[in-house]
Design an enzyme around this catalytic site. Sequence first.
Site, mmCIF file in Angstrom:
data_model
loop_
_atom_site.group_PDB
_atom_site.id
_atom_site.type_symbol
_atom_site.label_atom_id
_atom_site.label_comp_id
_atom_site.label_asym_id
_atom_site.label_seq_id
_atom_site.Cartn_x
_atom_site.Cartn_y
_atom_site.Cartn_z
ATOM 1 N N GLU A 405 37.590 34.917 16.263
ATOM 2 C CA GLU A 405 36.558 34.141 17.210
ATOM 3 C C GLU A 405 35.377 34.896 17.147
ATOM 4 O O GLU A 405 34.253 34.504 17.135
ATOM 5 C CB GLU A 405 37.117 33.970 18.579
ATOM 6 N N GLN A 427 39.476 26.622 19.624
ATOM 7 C CA GLN A 427 40.464 25.589 19.468
ATOM 8 C C GLN A 427 40.785 25.303 20.909
ATOM 9 O O GLN A 427 41.129 24.165 21.340
ATOM 10 C CB GLN A 427 41.645 26.234 18.725
ATOM 11 N N PHE A 428 40.724 26.116 21.895
ATOM 12 C CA PHE A 428 40.978 26.167 23.311
ATOM 13 C C PHE A 428 39.934 26.969 24.102
ATOM 14 O O PHE A 428 39.534 28.099 23.487
ATOM 15 C CB PHE A 428 42.298 26.539 23.745
ATOM 16 N N ALA A 429 39.186 26.512 25.017
ATOM 17 C CA ALA A 429 38.432 27.450 25.670
ATOM 18 C C ALA A 429 38.872 28.581 26.032
ATOM 19 O O ALA A 429 38.006 29.637 25.981
ATOM 20 C CB ALA A 429 37.863 26.514 26.804
ATOM 21 N N ASP A 430 40.039 28.754 26.310
ATOM 22 C CA ASP A 430 40.757 30.182 26.611
ATOM 23 C C ASP A 430 40.667 31.240 25.546
ATOM 24 O O ASP A 430 40.247 32.160 25.935
ATOM 25 C CB ASP A 430 42.244 30.017 26.976
ATOM 26 N N PHE A 431 40.340 30.508 24.322
ATOM 27 C CA PHE A 431 40.417 31.484 23.308
ATOM 28 C C PHE A 431 39.048 32.155 23.153
ATOM 29 O O PHE A 431 38.766 33.219 22.441
ATOM 30 C CB PHE A 431 40.775 30.903 21.941
ATOM 31 N N HIS A 472 46.018 28.050 27.818
ATOM 32 C CA HIS A 472 45.298 26.799 27.046
ATOM 33 C C HIS A 472 44.817 25.800 28.273
ATOM 34 O O HIS A 472 44.924 24.598 27.939
ATOM 35 C CB HIS A 472 46.667 26.164 26.225
#
Length: 666
Positions: A405, A427-431, A472
Amino acid sequence: MLSSIKSAIHFDKKNLDNKTLLQLYKSMLKPRLIEEKMLILLRQGKVSKWFSGIGQEAISVGVTMALNPDEFILPMHRNLGVFTTREIPLQRLFSQWQGKANGFTKGRDRSFHFGTQEYNIVGMISHLGPQLGVADGIALASNLKNKNQVTAVFTGEGGTSEGDFHEALNVAAVWQLPVIFCIENNGYGLSTPTSEQYFCKDLADRGKGYGIDSFILDGNNILEVYGKMLKLAESVRKRPRPILIEFKTFRMRGHEEASGTKYVPSDLIKEWEAKDPINNYRNYLLNLGVLSTEQDNQFQTEIKSEIDAALKAAGAEEEIIADASVELNDVYAPYDYQHIEPKSSGEDIRFIDAISQGLRQSMQRHKDLVIMGQDIAEYGGAFKITEGFVAEFGKERVRNTPICESAIVEAAMGLSIAGMKAIVEMQFADFVSSGFNPIVNYLAKSHYRWNENADVVIRMPCGAGVAAGPFHSQTNEAWFTKTPGLKVVYPAFPYDAKGLLATAINDPNSVLFFEHKALYRSIRQEVPAEYFTIPFGQAALLKEGKDITIITYGAAVHWALDTLANNEDIDADLIDLRTLQPLDTDAIFKSVKKTGRAIILQEDSMFGGIASDLSAMIMEHCFEYLDAPVKRVASMETPIPFINQLEDQYLAKGKFETELRAVLNY
């Protein structure tokens, strides 16, 4: 009469003419004489800090002279020779170092922490690593535009330990980007020797792991640096690919002047003093008869005179006068919003369809727009939002990325510097935490620091309600609303999602665009089929009432709507913020002054969230109108659990009605 002074470095001029040989010498001499003057000014307290490149001039000069003036270079602390070889007027450099308005950062950043499109230089930030990925983005733009240009980026041996270095090399290799990665291995990362920085014999060996050609050069030999760089640059222009070069060198001063060099063994300093790149090259030219002592004295006199004149001119410039309006206006790049009104009522589509439709139409509208993310190409993304995009736009513009990222956010910044637009899909905001540094320290600060916009949209599939667990399900908007320079958008309806996404892509500033996963396929609305925009900073008043103001955003808007539907006796203003930065404070204050009561609902946990700031703002601006304390309703102060019954307990949704009644009954 030829000189008989021996050189500690073996030089081979090959087919270089005398004019070039002298130009190389003068180009190294200039930064050395500037640095010697800077050390005097530092002792006099006329500059605040200095990172010396004495002993490393051959690298900066050799690399810069080998590149074309329209090719980007991304230098570091010790690369004064890059700036002088690109012929930046010395007065502007001295203005920069003294914090004058004539510099490149208006007194906002120091030394070499700046860039300039005029000279195709992109300066570093203190975190070192991000510039490597930015170089990838600039090089990607060269490939996409068929410009056949090389991008050169510098790092030190210490910087190669950062994850950004490995991510950038991997991306450059996978995408075959025309980047020359230049490692200045001067033996120490501040005081930490190379033996404590890496275990391999040579840093150039790391190129093998990424399938990159790598070379080791004598960084003190200007002819070796310049000659090899000329060949490599020409080769990369013809066949775009990354190359890694390790320059063996040494810095004769401390990491910065205050740190000194006591940690360096004295015999090592003497060994490298004998390899001084300028003294040795001067002796070589004297022996060759290309340079005379008289010429050398004349060069030095001319350069010193230029330095003194530039210093005097910079010193005569007025000091910066602090002006809050100037500072605030420069945080964001100017944006002339163009409102495009839809002409039809449209069709009933899902939230996810609106996002996909908005992306597709923006890709059609902006031919220089590139989307990057994991699995977004043929697979269509984790949520199938970009399904079919490759067939329409091609893999050059819809790019699968490695799982890195940080480098991809940096590459997006590089595309922006090169005049393109970029969308990065997390892909997910968490990442996003893996790309946090370049977002908050590079994208957010570039316009304020050196007037460079960051034309990047980062899409953030977020939120709970889908039993996805702690990694996630986060809604982490508060990480970014705190950072000046970023814009944060968080729609709750398909119509808003499409229109606000179009605006986000048009905006030359960085935008975090939050898309709640639980809304993707559960919320439908009539959305115009054609392209349209919605302005930032305008909240939506979904319901009007007189008893209380409900302020919320994202999925929580639908929780509030459900609650009001089940409690028809509650007469409330319901405000959907839509954008969190900029924020529509006028709508909030107007409603609260009317109703006298306010409750703020957010999905995020309480402490440090948006609700806290909104509550404080209401208390400061509407206190005399309030009939009850402002109430915040948020989720539990825990990570987000997986199993449904725990997730339901975690979310603020279940306690909103009770808290709403409590404020009304106060």
